[in-house]
Enzyme design. Sequence first.
Site, short mmCIF file in Angstrom:
data_model
loop_
_atom_site.label_atom_id
_atom_site.label_comp_id
_atom_site.label_asym_id
_atom_site.label_seq_id
_atom_site.Cartn_x
_atom_site.Cartn_y
_atom_site.Cartn_z
CE1 TYR A 18 9.07 18.67 60.51
CE2 TYR A 18 9.35 17.44 62.32
CZ TYR A 18 9.29 18.82 61.91
OH TYR A 18 9.86 19.87 62.31
CG HIS A 22 13.92 17.68 62.27
ND1 HIS A 22 12.77 17.36 61.33
CD2 HIS A 22 14.04 18.86 62.43
CE1 HIS A 22 12.33 18.74 61.11
NE2 HIS A 22 13.04 19.45 61.53
CE1 TYR A 41 13.30 25.57 67.41
CE2 TYR A 41 15.19 25.19 65.81
CZ TYR A 41 13.60 25.29 65.82
OH TYR A 41 12.69 25.33 65.02
CD1 TRP A 76 14.32 23.75 57.55
CD2 TRP A 76 15.87 22.09 57.02
NE1 TRP A 76 14.20 22.93 58.57
CE2 TRP A 76 15.12 21.78 58.17
CE3 TRP A 76 16.66 21.17 56.52
CZ2 TRP A 76 15.13 20.40 58.43
CZ3 TRP A 76 16.91 20.19 57.12
CH2 TRP A 76 16.11 19.61 58.15
#
Length: 106
Positions: A18, A22, A41, A76
């Site tokens: 993960y 990113h 964000y 996504w």
Amino acid sequence: MKRVCFLLKVRAERLEEYRRRHDAVWPEMLDALRATGWHNYSLFLRGDGLLVGYLETPDFDAALAAMAETDVNARWQAEMAPFFEDLDGRRPDEGMFTLDEVFHLD
């Protein structure tokens, strides 16, 4: 701007992957987030998989709806769904548990 904080839970066995995903978010996805009103964000990941997201947007429901209409978001979300616990068939962007803001120091 409205400040939004949300929680999700990343599967323990998928934490490193993960993080790697990113490190290289698709440029098309980044463009879509910006274009649909996602500002400032950030994602924060705790060692046990607790994921905390934070963003600022004029209208969170509108930002979610606009992203839901993009092809890149559908792709996504489909790729990211296996990383999360407790989605019960929902996409990650549908399974976010939002928190109420109770204090802000400006």
